[in-house]
Design an enzyme around this catalytic site. Sequence first.
Site, PDB file in Angstrom:
ATOM      1  N   HIS A  17       0.838  -1.203   0.000  1.00  0.00           N
ATOM      2  CA  HIS A  17       0.000   0.000   0.000  1.00  0.00           C
ATOM      3  C   HIS A  17       0.875   1.256   0.000  1.00  0.00           C
ATOM      4  O   HIS A  17       0.619   2.208  -0.742  1.00  0.00           O
ATOM      5  CB  HIS A  17      -0.884   0.064   1.261  1.00  0.00           C
ATOM      6  CG  HIS A  17      -1.891  -1.022   1.395  1.00  0.00           C
ATOM      7  ND1 HIS A  17      -2.025  -1.743   2.551  1.00  0.00           N
ATOM      8  CD2 HIS A  17      -2.833  -1.475   0.540  1.00  0.00           C
ATOM      9  CE1 HIS A  17      -3.008  -2.620   2.410  1.00  0.00           C
ATOM     10  NE2 HIS A  17      -3.512  -2.485   1.191  1.00  0.00           N
ATOM     11  N   SER A 127      -2.657  -7.594   3.470  1.00  0.00           N
ATOM     12  CA  SER A 127      -3.010  -7.344   4.873  1.00  0.00           C
ATOM     13  C   SER A 127      -3.365  -8.631   5.589  1.00  0.00           C
ATOM     14  O   SER A 127      -3.049  -8.806   6.775  1.00  0.00           O
ATOM     15  CB  SER A 127      -4.170  -6.349   4.958  1.00  0.00           C
ATOM     16  OG  SER A 127      -3.763  -5.075   4.531  1.00  0.00           O
TER      17      SER A 127
END
Length: 151
Positions: A17, A127
């Site tokens: 990210h 994640s």
Amino acid sequence: MKKAIFPGSFDPITLGHYDIIKRGIQLFDEVIVAIGINADKKYMFSLEQRQKFIEDAFKDEPRVKVVTYKGLTVDFCKENNVDFILRGLRNPADFEFEKAIAHTNRDLAPIETVFLLTAASTSYISSSIVRDVIRNNGDYTKLVPRSVRLD
């Protein structure tokens, strides 16, 4: 001013990210990292923690804003005068999933989705992998920005 939204749950933000956001600010005047609120989802980190992780990671970059939102991403874009959605692609499965969302979003509003390929060095990070490593007391620090360190 060209603004892009980078939506996600960021539970937690990963180096993948982080890379997309850093590269996004080279393309746009402002990147709004928008943490979506989904009451049906169980998160490892609170909304406040996730927001702080991102704000701390980009504390020296004024062109990165961090917000939370509910509802459709395209509605958020319309309400905030944002013309672009920024998305990262790790693999072909991501592309197929994101392509369907991009087509749907374009049907709903005049919003363009811009895809950036993740760096090869971070393309394996998600994640959910980070959460699994944390749950099992592994060394997650190589997978996330410094701001996510839990020590």
